[in-house]
Design an enzyme around this catalytic site. Structure first.
Site, short mmCIF file in Angstrom:
data_model
loop_
_atom_site.label_atom_id
_atom_site.label_comp_id
_atom_site.label_asym_id
_atom_site.label_seq_id
_atom_site.Cartn_x
_atom_site.Cartn_y
_atom_site.Cartn_z
N GLY A 91 2.34 3.51 -5.84
CA GLY A 91 1.58 2.89 -6.93
C GLY A 91 0.06 2.54 -6.80
N TYR A 148 8.08 -13.37 -14.10
CA TYR A 148 6.79 -12.42 -13.82
C TYR A 148 5.71 -12.92 -14.31
CZ TYR A 148 3.98 -8.24 -13.29
OH TYR A 148 2.74 -7.58 -12.94
N ALA A 155 0.96 -1.22 -0.05
CA ALA A 155 0.00 0.18 -0.10
C ALA A 155 0.85 1.18 0.00
CB ALA A 155 -0.72 0.12 1.33
N1 NAP Z 1 2.40 -1.11 -13.16
C1 NAP Z 1 1.64 -2.11 -14.18
O1 NAP Z 1 1.47 -1.55 -15.18
C2 NAP Z 1 1.01 -3.29 -13.67
C3 NAP Z 1 0.40 -3.99 -14.63
C4 NAP Z 1 -0.12 -5.22 -14.17
C5 NAP Z 1 -0.25 -5.75 -12.77
N2 NAP Z 1 0.63 -4.75 -12.00
C6 NAP Z 1 0.64 -5.49 -10.52
O2 NAP Z 1 0.19 -4.21 -9.61
C7 NAP Z 1 0.71 -4.73 -8.26
C8 NAP Z 1 1.13 -3.37 -7.91
O3 NAP Z 1 2.11 -2.83 -8.60
P1 NAP Z 1 2.44 -1.53 -9.05
O4 NAP Z 1 2.36 -1.10 -10.37
O5 NAP Z 1 1.75 -0.39 -7.99
O6 NAP Z 1 3.92 -1.19 -8.40
P2 NAP Z 1 5.11 -0.16 -7.34
O7 NAP Z 1 4.62 1.07 -7.45
O8 NAP Z 1 6.48 -0.80 -7.55
O9 NAP Z 1 4.02 -0.88 -6.20
C9 NAP Z 1 4.72 -2.32 -5.72
C10 NAP Z 1 4.05 -2.18 -3.98
O10 NAP Z 1 4.66 -3.30 -3.61
C11 NAP Z 1 5.42 -3.51 -2.37
N3 NAP Z 1 6.46 -4.30 -2.30
C12 NAP Z 1 7.53 -4.64 -3.20
N4 NAP Z 1 8.15 -5.51 -2.66
C13 NAP Z 1 7.85 -5.89 -1.44
C14 NAP Z 1 8.16 -6.82 -0.54
N5 NAP Z 1 9.23 -7.76 -0.49
N6 NAP Z 1 7.48 -6.86 0.70
C15 NAP Z 1 6.30 -6.12 0.79
N7 NAP Z 1 5.77 -5.18 -0.27
C16 NAP Z 1 6.44 -5.13 -1.22
C17 NAP Z 1 6.12 -1.69 -2.78
O11 NAP Z 1 6.61 -1.28 -1.63
P3 NAP Z 1 7.56 -0.14 -1.50
O12 NAP Z 1 6.73 1.15 -1.53
O13 NAP Z 1 8.68 -0.25 -0.36
O14 NAP Z 1 8.48 -0.19 -2.68
C18 NAP Z 1 4.85 -1.25 -3.14
O15 NAP Z 1 3.99 -0.81 -2.26
C19 NAP Z 1 1.75 -5.63 -8.59
O16 NAP Z 1 1.19 -6.80 -8.18
C20 NAP Z 1 2.07 -5.88 -10.13
O17 NAP Z 1 2.24 -7.04 -10.42
C21 NAP Z 1 1.16 -3.66 -12.26
#
Ligand code: NAP
Length: 275
Positions: free
Chosen positions: A14, A159, A11
């Site tokens: 992103g 991934y 949370a």
């Molecule tokens: N962005 C896209 O285009 C896209 C498309 C399809 C699916 N998704 C999915 O959407 C979800 C969220 O991704 P996002 O795009 O919002 O990316 P993001 O901005 O990188 O956010 C990812 C979140 O996961 C947390 N995280 C990463 N590693 C972790 C760990 N080891 N333990 C606990 N928390 C952790 C991060 O924490 P920190 O704040 O500390 O980094 C951040 O809060 C993911 O499951 C991703 O696969 C994203």
């Protein structure tokens, strides 16, 4: 969402951040989980009194177990669990438990957290489990002989397969939850201009950043399908579905393979010590 409590993983940035903010704006009590203590504390302070906050590195199974324990101790019930945390690793890495990172964080963490909370969710039901998967699963199949990419690793393959695992898990879970009042759905959020992939630096960060600037939707828009599944009366009782743009969508044929769903469940349970 007044009177409802929603747990969101990842949370602190992103899509998860915008999901947590959206739930708070809709009146829910939000419980945020993140790996960075300062970010979690700042977010909880911003979301206001009543926000629950937990620090857990979800790539570590002990942290997932501690989070599940803390949640059950602290809140009477959870109405919505959003498994959102996830990441992309260009180079193969292993978690503290010796599991390939993508598989550990993107699949085993939501698998373990959800399973540890299952009886609690059922007891407080109705409840909703929402898992953030991706369109990236399309065209992939799990390689059960090499789930952790030990023989051959590719960041994108790891991934996209982990996102297929999210969907296989959701479909199996939904079947197991039939008649309990707890639903399980998953989603593609869209291509979102978040910090996703930035942990890799170099080429991935530059090219990913460029593609995001050119083609991606905002983080606010990226949170809409998660928010729809968490809050909308339209999806009350709906379970075992994959959503995109807040509508049911078709996931790949491979995601509907019930043998793969059952096999993945069995292997995952063994890997997290749930057998
Ligand atoms: N962005 C896209 O285009 C896209 C498309 C399809 C699916 N998704 C999915 O959407 C979800 C969220 O991704 P996002 O795009 O919002 O990316 P993001 O901005 O990188 O956010 C990812 C979140 O996961 C947390 N995280 C990463 N590693 C972790 C760990 N080891 N333990 C606990 N928390 C952790 C991060 O924490 P920190 O704040 O500390 O980094 C951040 O809060 C993911 O499951 C991703 O696969 C994203």
């Amino acid at each position: 969402m007044n009177g409802k409590t929603c747990l969101v993983t990842g949370a602190t940035s992103g899509i998860g951040l915008k999901t947590a903010e959206g739930l708070a704006a809709a009146g829910a009590r939000v419980v945020v989980a993140g790996r960075n203590e300062q970010k979690v504390a700042a977010l909880a302070a911003r979301l206001g009194a009543g926000t629950g906050s937990h620090v857990a590195d979800l790539s570590k199974q002990d942290d997932v177990r501690r989070l599940a324990h803390e949640v059950q101790e602290r809140y009477d019930r959870i109405d919505v669990l959003i498994n959102n945390a996830g990441a992309f690793y260009q180079r193969r890495q292993e978690s503290e438990d010796g599991v390939e990172m993508t598989f550990a964080l993107n699949h085993l963490a939501p698998f373990l957290l959800t399973n540890l909370l299952l009886d609690y969710l059922k007891a407080g039901g109705p409840a909703r489990i929402v898992t953030v998967a991706s369109f990236a699963h399309k065209g992939q199949k799990l390689d059960f002989d090499d789930l952790e990419g030990k023989r051959k690793y590719g960041g994108w393959k790891a991934y996209s397969r982990s996102k297929l695992a999210n969907i296989l898990f959701t479909y199996e879970l939904a079947r197991r939850l039939e008649g309990t009042g707890v639903t399980a759905n998953c989603l593609h959020p869209g291509f979102v201009a978040s910090k996703f992939g930035h942990n890799n630096g170099g080429f991935v960060k530059v090219v990913g950043g460029l593609l995001q600037r050119l083609f991606a939707i905002s983080e606010e828009k990226g949170a809409l399908t998660s928010l729809h599944l968490a809050t909308s009366p339209e999806v009350e009782g709906v379970s075992g579905k994959y959503f995109a743009k807040s509508k049911p969508a078709a996931s790949s044929a491979a995601s509907h393979d019930e043998d793969a769903q059952a096999r993945l469940w069995e292997i995952s349970a063994e890997m997290v010590g749930l057998t």
